[in-house]
Design an enzyme around this catalytic site. Structure first.
Site, PDB file in Angstrom:
ATOM      1  N   ASN A 156       0.796  -1.222   0.000  1.00  0.00           N
ATOM      2  CA  ASN A 156       0.000   0.000   0.000  1.00  0.00           C
ATOM      3  C   ASN A 156       0.833   1.278   0.000  1.00  0.00           C
ATOM      4  O   ASN A 156       0.324   2.346  -0.270  1.00  0.00           O
ATOM      5  CB  ASN A 156      -0.949   0.008   1.207  1.00  0.00           C
ATOM      6  CG  ASN A 156      -0.253  -0.341   2.496  1.00  0.00           C
ATOM      7  OD1 ASN A 156       0.298  -1.428   2.643  1.00  0.00           O
ATOM      8  ND2 ASN A 156      -0.247   0.590   3.421  1.00  0.00           N
ATOM      9  N   THR A 245     -25.497  -9.035  11.519  1.00  0.00           N
ATOM     10  CA  THR A 245     -26.386  -8.718  10.406  1.00  0.00           C
ATOM     11  C   THR A 245     -25.587  -8.152   9.238  1.00  0.00           C
ATOM     12  O   THR A 245     -24.735  -7.287   9.429  1.00  0.00           O
ATOM     13  CB  THR A 245     -27.444  -7.695  10.875  1.00  0.00           C
ATOM     14  OG1 THR A 245     -28.149  -8.273  11.964  1.00  0.00           O
ATOM     15  CG2 THR A 245     -28.404  -7.337   9.747  1.00  0.00           C
ATOM     16  N   CYS A 331      -1.747   5.240   7.338  1.00  0.00           N
ATOM     17  CA  CYS A 331      -2.125   4.686   8.639  1.00  0.00           C
ATOM     18  C   CYS A 331      -1.175   5.091   9.748  1.00  0.00           C
ATOM     19  O   CYS A 331      -1.539   5.119  10.901  1.00  0.00           O
ATOM     20  CB  CYS A 331      -2.138   3.167   8.584  1.00  0.00           C
ATOM     21  SG  CYS A 331      -3.065   2.546   7.215  1.00  0.00           S
TER      22      CYS A 331
HETATM   23  C1  LIG Z   1      -6.369  -0.459   3.205  1.00  0.00           C
HETATM   24  C2  LIG Z   1      -5.629  -1.684   3.476  1.00  0.00           C
HETATM   25  C3  LIG Z   1      -5.998  -2.540   4.514  1.00  0.00           C
HETATM   26  C4  LIG Z   1      -7.128  -2.207   5.465  1.00  0.00           C
HETATM   27  O1  LIG Z   1      -8.354  -2.267   4.812  1.00  0.00           O
HETATM   28  P1  LIG Z   1      -9.676  -1.673   5.488  1.00  0.00           P
HETATM   29  O2  LIG Z   1     -10.768  -2.159   4.614  1.00  0.00           O
HETATM   30  O3  LIG Z   1      -9.505  -0.188   5.465  1.00  0.00           O
HETATM   31  O4  LIG Z   1      -9.762  -2.220   6.862  1.00  0.00           O
HETATM   32  C5  LIG Z   1      -5.284  -3.708   4.683  1.00  0.00           C
HETATM   33  N1  LIG Z   1      -4.257  -4.014   3.878  1.00  0.00           N
HETATM   34  C6  LIG Z   1      -3.869  -3.221   2.866  1.00  0.00           C
HETATM   35  C7  LIG Z   1      -2.749  -3.646   1.993  1.00  0.00           C
HETATM   36  C8  LIG Z   1      -4.537  -2.033   2.639  1.00  0.00           C
HETATM   37  O5  LIG Z   1      -4.136  -1.249   1.645  1.00  0.00           O
END
Ligand SMILES: *Cc1c(COP(=O)(O)O)cnc(C)c1O
Length: 389
Positions: A156, A245, A331
């Protein structure tokens, strides 16, 4: 230059906007078709269930799986937790070793750290300076007690693509489960759980023009070794893997997002590669001391991660008023810690602090690229001049 209110979004690895075509199919599921997919005795429930099942088929299709192998979750963070905690707990009597990589998302790293506290043994493998795993080292690090491998598809921060197909072959040969965090892969590049030998795969809607707060976990059913203990208990939804749910509008949105991405990927990949390469060459042509982080070609089509020598990343980010990009990882940037990913590449701290992540996406145009390049070049020049006086 100071073109007043122009704002360009180039942070599509953090999140993507919901595609209007996705929103359109979601809307009725908030109002007219609001039923609980678990209600068995009236059409409100049946309609919701039908919509969920058709979304499940679309999600399965984009990764080459069967619909019954998809469990809906709140996103990739939860999917990673369910896969890793769930598989570790279910296999704890067979072994306690987990093999993962230092450049994984925090949702994988921190889940593994948590498991270490309850008696699991985790190896966090280093990567090569280009961000790619050394397969020789990977194979040597597998132990007889290894029960799970967790390696992401696409990073990411630096967009680097791991050799998942080769990892899948090794995992299968050694009889070890292979989990892959594909939050940045699904919808952006072709994914096939059969071809890649993946047993568990995490995906997220908001990284592919769907809504936030919904995702999925693929769980291979043909392999009897794939066993998961749930982490959320309750009404036994999703075959007991994930009670609660179902988020019907969100799931409908995820299904539509998968359908659109599958259909458009073939033209979207070369379009993004061209935009991305154009951005890089414009910046490179006009500035000295700029370094690309991560493998130059084995990376996501829309990703560029650049370090600007002699510029403080935080000041650069704040000065780029019309351009939304990230420093390091979205993050962790709140903590001002240097990115754990760039650290794993061996990038020195000052260069790591001066890096920007560009994430081009579906709604970016050539004009956006021209603007972004100009904005970055003039801002870096200005900050360097200030620093030299
Ligand atoms: C964004 C991301 C996540 C987290 O995903 P969410 O749906 O926001 O919890 C996990 N791993 C990678 C590689 C990401 O880019």
């Amino acid at each position: 230059m100071a073109s007043s209110n122009k704002r360009i979004y180039m942070d599509n690895h953090a999140t993507t906007p919901v595609d209007p075509r996705v929103l359109a199919v979601m809307l009725p599921y908030f109002t007219e078709t609001f039923g609980n997919a678990a209600s068995r005795h009236h059409p409100y429930g049946w309609e919701a269930e039908e919509a969920v099942e058709s979304a499940r088929a679309a999600v399965a299709r984009i990764i080459g799986a069967q619909p019954k192998e998809i469990v809906f979750t709140s996103g990739a963070t939860e999917s990673n937790n369910l896969a890793i905690q769930g598989a570790a707990r279910a296999a704890k009597d067979k072994g306690r070793h987990i093999l993962t990589v230092r450049t994984e998302h925090k949702a994988v790293i921190d889940t593994c750290r948590f498991l270490e506290k309850s008696g699991f043994d985790v190896t966090y493998l280093p990567v090569q300076p280009n961000g790619i795993l050394d397969l020789g080292l990977f194979e040597k690090s597998l132990k007889s007690s290894t029960i799970l491998i967790s390696v992401m598809m696409a990073n990411n921060e630096i967009g680097v693509l791991q050799p998942v197909e080769k990892i899948g072959v090794l995992a299968k040969k050694r009889g070890v489960l292979f989990h892959c965090d594909a939050a940045q892969g699904v919808g952006k590049i072709p994914v096939d759980v059969e071809k890649f030998g993946i047993d568990l795969l995490s995906l997220s809607a908001h990284k592919m023009y769907g809504p936030k707060g919904v995702g999925g976990l693929y769980i291979r059913r043909k392999n009897p070794r794939v066993k998961l203990d749930p982490i959320v208990y309750g009404g036994g939804h999703e075959k007991g893997f994930r009670s609660g749910t179902l988020n019907v509008p969100g799931i409908v949105g995820l299904g539509k997002a998968c359908e659109l991405a599958s259909k458009e990927m073939e033209t979207e990949i070369p379009r993004l590669v061209q935009l991305r390469d154009d951005l890089w060459s414009r910046i490179q042509r006009q500035l000295e001391g700029v370094f690309l982080q991560g493998h130059p070609t084995k990376r996501l089509p829309g990703n560029l991660n650049l370090s600007f020598e002699g510029v403080e990343g935080e000041s650069l980010l704040l000065s780029l008023k019309g351009l939304a990009v990230s420093s390091g990882a979205a993050c962790t940037s709140a903590s001002l810690e240097p990115s754990h990913v760039l650290k794993a590449l061996g990038v020195n701290e000052s260069l790591a602090q001066s890096s920007l992540r560009f994430g081009l996406g579906r709604f970016n145009t050539a004009e956006d690229v021209h603007f972004a390049a100009q904005e970055v070049v003039s801002t870096v020049e200005k900050l360097r001049k200030q620093a030299s006086v």
